[in-house]
Design a protein around this motif. Sequence first.
Motif, PDB file in Angstrom:
ATOM      1  N   ASP A 131       8.892  17.232  18.856  1.00  0.00           N
ATOM      2  CA  ASP A 131       9.036  17.366  20.306  1.00  0.00           C
ATOM      3  C   ASP A 131       8.336  16.207  20.999  1.00  0.00           C
ATOM      4  O   ASP A 131       7.401  15.601  20.456  1.00  0.00           O
ATOM      5  N   THR A 132       8.778  15.926  22.208  1.00  0.00           N
ATOM      6  CA  THR A 132       8.146  14.863  22.984  1.00  0.00           C
ATOM      7  C   THR A 132       6.862  15.358  23.639  1.00  0.00           C
ATOM      8  O   THR A 132       6.724  16.536  23.959  1.00  0.00           O
ATOM      9  N   HIS A 133       5.936  14.419  23.843  1.00  0.00           N
ATOM     10  CA  HIS A 133       4.664  14.731  24.507  1.00  0.00           C
ATOM     11  C   HIS A 133       4.348  13.562  25.440  1.00  0.00           C
ATOM     12  O   HIS A 133       3.679  12.604  25.059  1.00  0.00           O
ATOM     13  N   PRO A 134       4.877  13.613  26.673  1.00  0.00           N
ATOM     14  CA  PRO A 134       4.723  12.468  27.575  1.00  0.00           C
ATOM     15  C   PRO A 134       3.317  12.349  28.148  1.00  0.00           C
ATOM     16  O   PRO A 134       2.969  13.027  29.119  1.00  0.00           O
ATOM     17  N   LEU A 135       2.523  11.507  27.529  1.00  0.00           N
ATOM     18  CA  LEU A 135       1.211  11.166  28.070  1.00  0.00           C
ATOM     19  C   LEU A 135       1.381   9.875  28.876  1.00  0.00           C
ATOM     20  O   LEU A 135       2.365   9.709  29.563  1.00  0.00           O
ATOM     21  N   ILE A 136       0.425   8.955  28.799  1.00  0.00           N
ATOM     22  CA  ILE A 136       0.639   7.660  29.438  1.00  0.00           C
ATOM     23  C   ILE A 136       1.845   6.983  28.807  1.00  0.00           C
ATOM     24  O   ILE A 136       2.638   6.330  29.473  1.00  0.00           O
ATOM     25  N   THR A 137       1.985   7.152  27.497  1.00  0.00           N
ATOM     26  CA  THR A 137       3.180   6.710  26.791  1.00  0.00           C
ATOM     27  C   THR A 137       3.909   7.934  26.240  1.00  0.00           C
ATOM     28  O   THR A 137       3.338   9.025  26.153  1.00  0.00           O
ATOM     29  N   LEU A 138       5.165   7.737  25.845  1.00  0.00           N
ATOM     30  CA  LEU A 138       5.993   8.847  25.379  1.00  0.00           C
ATOM     31  C   LEU A 138       5.760   9.064  23.885  1.00  0.00           C
ATOM     32  O   LEU A 138       6.391   8.436  23.037  1.00  0.00           O
ATOM     33  N   ARG A 139       4.868   9.988  23.579  1.00  0.00           N
ATOM     34  CA  ARG A 139       4.487  10.257  22.189  1.00  0.00           C
ATOM     35  C   ARG A 139       5.207  11.497  21.653  1.00  0.00           C
ATOM     36  O   ARG A 139       5.674  12.329  22.427  1.00  0.00           O
ATOM     37  N   PRO A 140       5.242  11.649  20.333  1.00  0.00           N
ATOM     38  CA  PRO A 140       5.644  12.946  19.779  1.00  0.00           C
ATOM     39  C   PRO A 140       4.481  13.924  19.898  1.00  0.00           C
ATOM     40  O   PRO A 140       3.314  13.530  19.859  1.00  0.00           O
ATOM     41  N   LYS A 141       4.807  15.209  20.069  1.00  0.00           N
ATOM     42  CA  LYS A 141       3.751  16.218  20.245  1.00  0.00           C
ATOM     43  C   LYS A 141       2.878  16.318  19.004  1.00  0.00           C
ATOM     44  O   LYS A 141       1.659  16.477  19.092  1.00  0.00           O
ATOM     45  N   LYS A 142       3.503  16.228  17.840  1.00  0.00           N
ATOM     46  CA  LYS A 142       2.770  16.204  16.574  1.00  0.00           C
ATOM     47  C   LYS A 142       3.185  14.954  15.804  1.00  0.00           C
ATOM     48  O   LYS A 142       4.257  14.399  16.036  1.00  0.00           O
ATOM     49  N   SER A 143       2.341  14.542  14.882  1.00  0.00           N
ATOM     50  CA  SER A 143       2.656  13.346  14.091  1.00  0.00           C
ATOM     51  C   SER A 143       3.999  13.525  13.372  1.00  0.00           C
ATOM     52  O   SER A 143       4.345  14.606  12.919  1.00  0.00           O
ATOM     53  N   ILE A 144       4.738  12.433  13.276  1.00  0.00           N
ATOM     54  CA  ILE A 144       6.022  12.420  12.575  1.00  0.00           C
ATOM     55  C   ILE A 144       5.783  12.045  11.110  1.00  0.00           C
ATOM     56  O   ILE A 144       5.110  11.048  10.816  1.00  0.00           O
ATOM     57  N   SER A 145       6.319  12.871  10.208  1.00  0.00           N
ATOM     58  CA  SER A 145       6.234  12.561   8.773  1.00  0.00           C
ATOM     59  C   SER A 145       7.634  12.421   8.198  1.00  0.00           C
ATOM     60  O   SER A 145       8.578  13.081   8.653  1.00  0.00           O
ATOM     61  N   VAL A 146       7.780  11.563   7.199  1.00  0.00           N
ATOM     62  CA  VAL A 146       9.052  11.388   6.505  1.00  0.00           C
ATOM     63  C   VAL A 146       8.761  11.179   5.022  1.00  0.00           C
ATOM     64  O   VAL A 146       7.631  10.875   4.618  1.00  0.00           O
ATOM     65  N   TYR A 147       9.785  11.354   4.213  1.00  0.00           N
ATOM     66  CA  TYR A 147       9.690  10.961   2.812  1.00  0.00           C
ATOM     67  C   TYR A 147      10.149   9.525   2.671  1.00  0.00           C
ATOM     68  O   TYR A 147      11.215   9.153   3.175  1.00  0.00           O
ATOM     69  N   LEU A 148       9.367   8.718   1.987  1.00  0.00           N
ATOM     70  CA  LEU A 148       9.756   7.341   1.666  1.00  0.00           C
ATOM     71  C   LEU A 148      10.138   7.309   0.191  1.00  0.00           C
ATOM     72  O   LEU A 148       9.271   7.404  -0.685  1.00  0.00           O
ATOM     73  N   LYS A 149      11.421   7.191  -0.058  1.00  0.00           N
ATOM     74  CA  LYS A 149      11.908   7.247  -1.440  1.00  0.00           C
ATOM     75  C   LYS A 149      12.022   5.833  -2.025  1.00  0.00           C
ATOM     76  O   LYS A 149      12.557   4.953  -1.369  1.00  0.00           O
ATOM     77  N   GLU A 187       0.831  -1.201   0.000  1.00  0.00           N
ATOM     78  CA  GLU A 187       0.000   0.000   0.000  1.00  0.00           C
ATOM     79  C   GLU A 187       0.873   1.262   0.000  1.00  0.00           C
ATOM     80  O   GLU A 187       0.553   2.243  -0.686  1.00  0.00           O
ATOM     81  N   LEU A 188       1.958   1.240   0.766  1.00  0.00           N
ATOM     82  CA  LEU A 188       2.857   2.394   0.771  1.00  0.00           C
ATOM     83  C   LEU A 188       3.502   2.607  -0.594  1.00  0.00           C
ATOM     84  O   LEU A 188       3.755   3.746  -0.999  1.00  0.00           O
ATOM     85  N   GLN A 189       3.747   1.513  -1.312  1.00  0.00           N
ATOM     86  CA  GLN A 189       4.368   1.627  -2.635  1.00  0.00           C
ATOM     87  C   GLN A 189       3.486   2.404  -3.607  1.00  0.00           C
ATOM     88  O   GLN A 189       3.982   3.018  -4.558  1.00  0.00           O
ATOM     89  N   ARG A 190       2.181   2.374  -3.370  1.00  0.00           N
ATOM     90  CA  ARG A 190       1.241   3.036  -4.284  1.00  0.00           C
ATOM     91  C   ARG A 190       1.030   4.514  -3.960  1.00  0.00           C
ATOM     92  O   ARG A 190       0.309   5.210  -4.681  1.00  0.00           O
ATOM     93  N   LEU A 191       1.640   4.998  -2.884  1.00  0.00           N
ATOM     94  CA  LEU A 191       1.480   6.404  -2.520  1.00  0.00           C
ATOM     95  C   LEU A 191       2.317   7.299  -3.424  1.00  0.00           C
ATOM     96  O   LEU A 191       3.298   6.874  -4.031  1.00  0.00           O
ATOM     97  N   ASN A 192       1.931   8.574  -3.472  1.00  0.00           N
ATOM     98  CA  ASN A 192       2.665   9.567  -4.264  1.00  0.00           C
ATOM     99  C   ASN A 192       3.979   9.908  -3.561  1.00  0.00           C
ATOM    100  O   ASN A 192       3.985  10.416  -2.443  1.00  0.00           O
ATOM    101  N   ARG A 193       5.090   9.636  -4.239  1.00  0.00           N
ATOM    102  CA  ARG A 193       6.397   9.833  -3.620  1.00  0.00           C
ATOM    103  C   ARG A 193       6.736  11.307  -3.351  1.00  0.00           C
ATOM    104  O   ARG A 193       7.632  11.620  -2.584  1.00  0.00           O
ATOM    105  N   ARG A 194       6.021  12.214  -3.984  1.00  0.00           N
ATOM    106  CA  ARG A 194       6.342  13.634  -3.805  1.00  0.00           C
ATOM    107  C   ARG A 194       5.801  14.185  -2.499  1.00  0.00           C
ATOM    108  O   ARG A 194       6.151  15.295  -2.093  1.00  0.00           O
ATOM    109  N   HIS A 195       4.958  13.411  -1.841  1.00  0.00           N
ATOM    110  CA  HIS A 195       4.367  13.868  -0.577  1.00  0.00           C
ATOM    111  C   HIS A 195       4.942  13.076   0.591  1.00  0.00           C
ATOM    112  O   HIS A 195       5.147  11.862   0.484  1.00  0.00           O
TER     113      HIS A 195
END
Length: 454
Positions: A436-454, A133-141
Amino acid sequence: MEPITLPASRPVPIHPGIPLLGNTLSFLQNPLGILTTLQQRYDRMVHLRIGGRHQYLVLQPDDAKHVMQENHRNYGRSPAFNVLKIFLGNGLLTSDGDFWRRQRRLAQPAFHRQRLAALAQTMVNETTDWIDELQRLNRRHPVNVSQAFMDVTMRIVCKTLFGSDTIGKLDGLSAALDTLQYQANQRMLSPIRFPMQWPTPAHVRFRKAGELVDSFIYGLINQRRRDGSDQQHDLLAMLQSAEDDDTGERMSDQQLRDECVTLFAAGHETTAVSMAWTLHLLTGHPDVLTRLQTEVKTVLGDTRTPPPDAFRSLPYTLQVVQESLRLYPPAWIMSRLALADDPIGPYTIPAGSTALVSPYLLHRDPASWPDPERFDPDRFGPAGGGDVRHSYAYLPFGGGPRLCIGNQFALMEMQILLALLVRSFTIESVPNQRVDTHPLITLRPKKSISVYLK
């Protein structure tokens, strides 16, 4: 005969706070920051006042081992777990005493190595479909990997826990679990707690989310009761068939529900968050990523669904996972209720107070981890010093009798997810993304993490 006189206990250092609220506000505003300050300022133990309770943070691996293993019978679940019980029920994470020991004994066989090996193929299959499914995503985003990992770990935990019966029934389930955990965290940290019966907007959302999860879980349990579980090989079947050696009793539907919700919530969310942190670390360390990809491609080759045994031959992949869990342990702090006074060195943790152990701090102790903020998977390699490091310097899954029952399940899942992902993609950071970190019950990132998958 002369009576034995024990050395007088010294007062535990008290961290300065403000009248009435103590350290509550500073802890609410920046818990990891205050923990780091405490580690730098105090040597062994510090007395905090948080949420109207006396809390004693232990800072050394020896003392963490004392609380969690050597004198564990003196420590029960802290009042913080009463909040988790509202939606987790009386499962392994929240129960105590003889009931917990019985449940642990019943559930343990489901997580034996041989049983997990049978579930590994399911993990490989689900991950392979997800990669397609990830292979079918638009690589520019860029890809929101925080959400992507939530999706795939949800599928994996559903398949391994409940079998194929869950296909098409996942709508809204992940969001409901997220709501339950977020609301529980807010209630746990809030100095003012209204009764759950009050119809506040937060309580209404909490109740609706809980009803959705219960409907899903009980529906599966009831269906399995009707159809029989003899032909199933998932975790639910194993839990249903588990018998107490002494009494021959099996778990009631309520007990099954509580254990399933606990495994469902923990196995889904913590793994997803840990994997997102791992990719974030890899984007900043291309040398580690290159070495990781080389190992994976050499061992796994081009086979679409490698056999589960192949993943055992990926030591560096496991080291990357372990180092990621060191820097971002999902359970960043753990609490225990002292049942009786407990002398620890020159100090005493009084009965009725809370002992705190922070893996986040222990994992960053320079005495155990030179240059602790550096991401270096070789710490867990043959020359990384693991043979001399204190066993309680690294606690990503807790320790003692309450060591997470699913620790091997989680490590296996993370290794499979990471290996198959980096075999298909290289990972690049999104420019100007602040994580940034956002320590709730678990140690989450404050905002979602995004990356480019090339």
